[in-house]
Design a protein around this motif. Structure first.
Motif, short mmCIF file in Angstrom:
data_model
loop_
_atom_site.label_atom_id
_atom_site.label_comp_id
_atom_site.label_asym_id
_atom_site.label_seq_id
_atom_site.Cartn_x
_atom_site.Cartn_y
_atom_site.Cartn_z
N ALA A 55 35.36 44.69 43.85
CA ALA A 55 35.73 44.44 45.41
C ALA A 55 35.15 43.00 45.52
O ALA A 55 36.01 42.34 46.36
CB ALA A 55 35.11 45.35 46.09
N LEU A 56 34.30 42.62 45.11
CA LEU A 56 33.58 41.28 45.39
C LEU A 56 34.43 40.13 44.89
O LEU A 56 34.68 39.09 45.59
CB LEU A 56 32.24 41.14 44.98
CG LEU A 56 31.42 39.81 44.90
CD1 LEU A 56 31.42 39.35 46.53
CD2 LEU A 56 30.12 39.76 44.43
N ARG A 57 35.01 40.56 43.67
CA ARG A 57 35.93 39.33 43.17
C ARG A 57 37.19 39.28 43.83
O ARG A 57 37.66 38.07 44.02
CB ARG A 57 36.02 39.88 41.65
CG ARG A 57 36.58 38.62 40.65
CD ARG A 57 36.90 39.34 39.57
NE ARG A 57 37.12 37.88 38.47
CZ ARG A 57 37.73 38.04 37.22
NH1 ARG A 57 37.92 39.11 36.59
NH2 ARG A 57 37.78 36.99 36.74
N ARG A 58 37.78 40.42 44.37
CA ARG A 58 38.82 40.54 45.21
C ARG A 58 38.68 39.51 46.38
O ARG A 58 39.68 38.83 46.91
CB ARG A 58 39.37 41.59 45.54
CG ARG A 58 40.11 42.49 44.10
CD ARG A 58 40.72 43.65 44.74
NE ARG A 58 39.81 44.59 45.39
CZ ARG A 58 39.22 45.57 44.77
NH1 ARG A 58 39.43 45.69 43.29
NH2 ARG A 58 38.46 46.47 45.48
N LEU A 59 37.60 39.89 47.13
CA LEU A 59 37.08 39.10 48.42
C LEU A 59 36.86 37.48 48.17
O LEU A 59 37.60 36.85 49.03
CB LEU A 59 36.03 39.96 48.97
CG LEU A 59 35.30 39.15 50.19
CD1 LEU A 59 36.33 38.84 51.39
CD2 LEU A 59 34.10 40.07 50.74
N GLU A 60 36.48 37.39 47.01
CA GLU A 60 36.00 35.98 46.73
C GLU A 60 37.36 35.18 46.35
O GLU A 60 37.54 34.06 46.66
CB GLU A 60 35.07 35.66 45.75
CG GLU A 60 33.71 36.16 46.26
CD GLU A 60 32.61 35.85 45.00
OE1 GLU A 60 32.89 35.86 44.01
OE2 GLU A 60 31.38 35.66 45.43
N THR A 61 38.33 35.76 45.64
CA THR A 61 39.71 35.31 45.24
C THR A 61 40.53 35.06 46.45
O THR A 61 40.83 33.96 46.73
CB THR A 61 40.22 36.12 44.17
OG1 THR A 61 39.48 36.40 42.93
CG2 THR A 61 41.42 35.46 43.78
N LEU A 62 40.49 36.03 47.48
CA LEU A 62 41.41 35.77 48.32
C LEU A 62 40.69 34.84 49.59
O LEU A 62 41.55 33.88 49.98
CB LEU A 62 41.43 37.41 49.36
CG LEU A 62 42.54 37.33 50.42
CD1 LEU A 62 43.65 36.88 50.03
CD2 LEU A 62 42.53 38.74 50.99
N LEU A 63 39.48 34.59 49.71
CA LEU A 63 38.92 33.57 50.53
C LEU A 63 39.17 32.19 49.98
O LEU A 63 39.54 31.45 50.64
CB LEU A 63 37.46 33.87 50.64
CG LEU A 63 37.04 35.02 51.66
CD1 LEU A 63 35.72 35.48 51.57
CD2 LEU A 63 37.44 34.91 53.29
N ALA A 64 39.16 32.42 48.50
CA ALA A 64 39.18 30.99 48.00
C ALA A 64 40.69 30.58 48.02
O ALA A 64 41.09 29.20 48.22
CB ALA A 64 38.82 31.04 46.41
N LEU A 65 41.87 31.54 47.94
CA LEU A 65 43.08 31.19 47.82
C LEU A 65 43.35 30.59 49.37
O LEU A 65 44.39 29.62 49.62
CB LEU A 65 44.15 32.41 47.58
CG LEU A 65 43.86 32.79 45.87
CD1 LEU A 65 44.62 34.09 45.99
CD2 LEU A 65 44.49 31.59 45.29
N ILE A 66 42.96 31.03 50.45
CA ILE A 66 42.95 30.72 51.76
C ILE A 66 42.57 29.32 51.96
O ILE A 66 43.24 28.54 52.31
CB ILE A 66 42.48 31.76 52.48
CG1 ILE A 66 43.35 33.22 52.68
CG2 ILE A 66 42.50 31.35 54.24
CD1 ILE A 66 42.75 34.01 53.58
N GLU A 67 41.19 29.25 51.47
CA GLU A 67 40.54 28.08 51.77
C GLU A 67 41.37 26.78 50.77
O GLU A 67 41.36 25.60 51.26
CB GLU A 67 38.97 27.93 51.52
CG GLU A 67 38.33 28.71 52.31
CD GLU A 67 38.48 28.14 53.78
OE1 GLU A 67 38.14 27.03 53.76
OE2 GLU A 67 38.81 28.73 55.05
#
Length: 403
Positions: free
Chosen positions: A283-295
């Motif tokens: 779950a943490l990896r999915r969150l960090e990945t989505l935030l990183a893709l947006i940023e």
């Protein structure tokens, strides 16, 4: 009234009838019973709002007409520049300049969506941690432990938001669509603070941050599934965070039912700890990945829009990258108090991936990846940006606006 009230409230010395007076926004809770009257969910959001606003006392300045004009002009120019850097049209319907207090008030509803699942577990754990002898001694509090838990979490969220309000520069600065849909906003006071020490002109700093805000608004405004996917991903991560039972027991043991200030004293540290399970790590990896893709997309688009026009673009880009990837002091405090960490740690890898896709497929191909969530890169793709660009075929990249 003299003296200090619980949770940092105090009447203080203030001029009467000042329109920008913070104290006018802070109800003076004289009795604990009034604090416990909340019945709107697991977090006492009324208290969270008041604690957050009271935390800004002495750290709050109004927005001048010149500020509003400068922000409006910066966001207008930013949208013009972005037209040549992305196929996504403007996502801005309203332009605003917020004070720190206004940021709290206008983003609180989204924070409620994010924090309520975590608070529900904390309140349940708190009730379960109350010793039998404590229940007998608590008297009138014995039957209202849910309200006490909501009170404690509300105070923690309020403390965290007060810190964030002194650092965020825009409505989307933490990478989440916190404000009203279509509303682009900058916080002039914090924009000025961001520019200190960068040796760039204030107008240039403002325009760069306006570009970032306007780019976020395009993404959140024209990728219809993204807002809910992001909030759902944050919620999934939040549901896996566990409550530190020992911290709860310590906090409960420090509460004196006759002394409301003891509630604040009980909140000296975080009550949450990551759950080291495969599910939580995923779950943490999915969150960090989505935030990183947006940023990363915002970083790439803003760089394309500003790189040849703005002398200080490279320096401002690096300052923004460091700030988002590592988090400021207030963001770190918010993570400790509330249990949510919202950092795009892999921002640089994501920006490199979007650059690679642009080189291979052009601007339309890059933006077309956002058409459907199944097309988005995953964490493994961030390890190999060129490989992701190569494996994305032209048939996988529909035109924007296609269903």
């Amino acid at each position: 009234m003299s003296g200090n009230l619980p949770f940092g409230f105090g009447a203080g010395d203030r001029e009467p009838d000042r329109p920008d007076d913070l104290a006018g926004k802070i109800p003076l809770f004289a009795e604990l019973q009034k604090l416990l009257s909340w019945s709107g969910g697991p977090v006492n959001w009324d208290l969270a709002r008041q604690v957050a606003i009271s935390g800004l006392a002495g750290e709050h300045h109004g927005v001048t007409p010149d500020d509003r004009a400068a922000v409006a002009e910066a966001l207008k120019l930013a949208d013009v520049w972005l037209d040549g850097a992305t196929d996504l049209p403007s996502g801005i319907s309203t332009v605003e300049s917020w004070t720190r207090v206004e940021w709290i008030e206008k983003t609180l509803s989204v924070w409620s969506t994010l924090c309520d699942p975590l608070a529900s577990r904390m309140v349940a754990a708190m009730s379960a941690s109350l010793p039998e002898e404590m229940r007998a001694q608590a008297g009138p509090l014995a039957g209202v432990m849910n309200q006490v838990g909501g009170l404690m979490f509300g105070a923690q969220v309020g403390q965290g938001l007060a810190g964030l309000a002194q650092e965020v520069v825009s409505a989307t600065d933490v990478g989440l669509p916190l404000g009203p849909s279509g509303t682009a906003a900058l916080l002039p006071e914090n924009v000025a603070a961001f520019g200190e020490g960068l040796e760039r002109a204030p107008d240039e700093v403002r325009l760069y941050l306006a570009l970032r805000e306007a780019a976020h608004q395009r993404l959140f405004g024209h990728v219809p599934w993204l807002r809910q996917r992001l909030l759902d991903t944050v919620e999934s991560y939040a549901r896996g965070i566990t409550v530190d039972a020992s911290a709860i027991e310590r906090a409960v043991g420090e509460i004196d039912p006759t002394n409301p200030e003891s509630l604040q004293n009980a909140l000296s540290g975080g009550l949450f700890e990551p759950q080291e399970t495969p599910e939580q790590q995923a779950a943490l990896r999915r969150l960090e990945t989505l935030l990183a893709l947006i940023e990363g997309w915002v970083d790439a688009v803003v760089n394309a829009a500003a790189g040849d026009r703005m002398p200080g673009a490279a320096a401002l880009r690096e300052a923004s990258r460091r700030r988002r990837a590592t988090g400021g002091p207030a963001e770190q405090t918010f993570s400790t108090l509330v249990g949510l960490e919202l950092r795009p740690r892999r921002l640089r890898e994501a920006a490199a991936l979007w650059w690679a896709v642009t080189e291979k497929h052009g601007v339309s191909g890059r933006d077309g990846v956002w058409v459907h969530p199944d097309l988005l890169p995953d964490a493994d793709d961030l390890d190999d940006p060129l490989g992701f660009a190569d494996k994305v075929g032209a048939d996988d990249l529909p035109e924007l606006g296609e269903s």
